[in-house]
Design a protein around this motif. Structure first.
Motif: not given
Length: 359
Positions: A101, A116, A67, A99, A73
């Motif tokens: 990150v 995320f 990303w 999710l 991610v």
């Protein structure tokens, strides 16, 4: 999967004699031949270096995507601050998958993973996902959620998977109505998006396939998607084809447990020629192992990337890879007598592999 290749060969040969169809018998013979090679030679590694990513946890970590160039991610059921207040997955009794990150520096060092987006992570499963080119739109796998805190169910009272989309507006993700390709009767999951963003490839066990999970695709039609079409028998098998991804060149990567491989899910790749997909190619070792390998992403330089595997025996983890055989190493060649640099290495008697321009 447990690397007893000689015994596996005998089992497949025996099955080939008993198989009721010629197709099954031939397939068993092919796997028997592969087992014999593995028993004799083992897994012959390529020039690819693989190592476990440093942001893994002791829980499940899988399906990484890039990303905005400097962030990854991924899906994980590692605990969060809200985990203790929410129900667990009734199948595994573990936390639901969210999710996460993690930022990646120019030198490859990673930061501390964080959730995320609260607008996307729910009390049920999220992931895998795929971003558009600009990174402001996402397609994600999620539990069939009919409303806040309410799940959809199939005829057997199981909650299936669906693909949802979200758009980033002023630093917040806004969830959109579910895609029309979904149904509560079967799973639609693992989205992959073409570079032109007009074709969505995904995995589904919907009627009309060749086995368990098949790869399907839909084409963008205005604000909606076309009725899904199966990728066909060149890609799909009587087994399961899952976790598709696409690179910048349009190459399709996916995992299957039915094509001849090393055991479990193996990662294959194929390219489209006209309207047809070519014969899938096994990526080989060390990308593939005797256990499950899936969810591979390829960086723009096509030299490195990440994938998922449970090869460690402690659950799914994320691994990075680097194709050492394709690395271009700058070489400066000096004249022995003058000490001055030569403009091109071919000025001297060197193998062709050294014919590199001066950096």
């Amino acid at each position: 999967s447990n690397r007893k290749y000689a015994a596996a060969k005998e089992a497949f040969v025996h099955y080939a004699r008993l198989a009721e169809s010629e197709t099954d018998a031939n397939h068993a013979q092919m796997i028997a031949i592969a087992c014999e090679k593995l028993a004799t030679n083992g897994m012959v590694p390529s020039g690819i270096k693989v190592q476990k990513a440093d942001f893994n946890s002791d829980q499940l970590d899988f399906s990484p995507v890039i990303w905005k160039e400097n962030s990854i991610v991924f899906a994980s059921n590692r605990p969060t601050a809200r985990t203790a207040d929410e129900a667990s997955d009734p199948w595994t009794e573990a936390p639901f998958v969210d999710l996460w990150v993690v930022d990646v520096a120019a030198n490859g060092k990673t930061g501390e993973p964080r959730p995320f987006a609260k607008e996307i992570n729910s009390q049920f499963h999220e992931g895998p996902i795929v971003f558009n080119t600009s990174g402001d739109r996402v397609y994600l796998t999620r539990s069939d959620v009919a409303g806040k805190g309410h799940r959809g169910f199939d005829d057997k009272k199981n909650t299936r998977l669906k693909i949802y989309s979200a758009t980033r507006i002023e630093d917040k993700w806004v969830m959109e109505p579910e895609l029309s390709i979904n149904s509560s009767k079967f799973s639609t999951c693992h989205p992959a998006l073409s570079l032109t963003e007009d074709t969505l490839v995904f995995s589904s066990d919907r009627p009309g396939g060749y086995g368990g999970m098949d790869l399907w695709f839909a084409v963008k039609e205005g604000k909606d998607w076309s009725s899904p079409s199966n990728l066909g028998p060149e890609v799909n098998t009587a087994g399961n084809e899952v976790f598709p991804t696409m690179d910048a060149k349009g190459t399709l990567y996916f995992s299957t447990d039915f094509m001849v491989g090393y055991g479990g899910l193996d990662i294959f790749r194929t390219s489209k020629h006209g309207q047809e997909w070519g014969s899938p190619e096994n990526l080989g070792a060390p990308i593939n192992s005797s256990l499950d390998d899936y969810g591979l992403i390829v960086a723009k330089d096509h030299l490195h990337g990440h994938f998922s595997s449970n090869r460690s025996g402690s659950g799914d983890d994320i691994y990075s890879y680097l194709d050492m055989a394709k690395l271009a190493i700058p070489v400066l060649v000096l004249d022995c007598e003058t000490g001055l640099p030569l403009s091109v290495a071919s000025d001297v008697n060197m193998p062709d592999t050294w014919l590199l321009p001066r950096p």
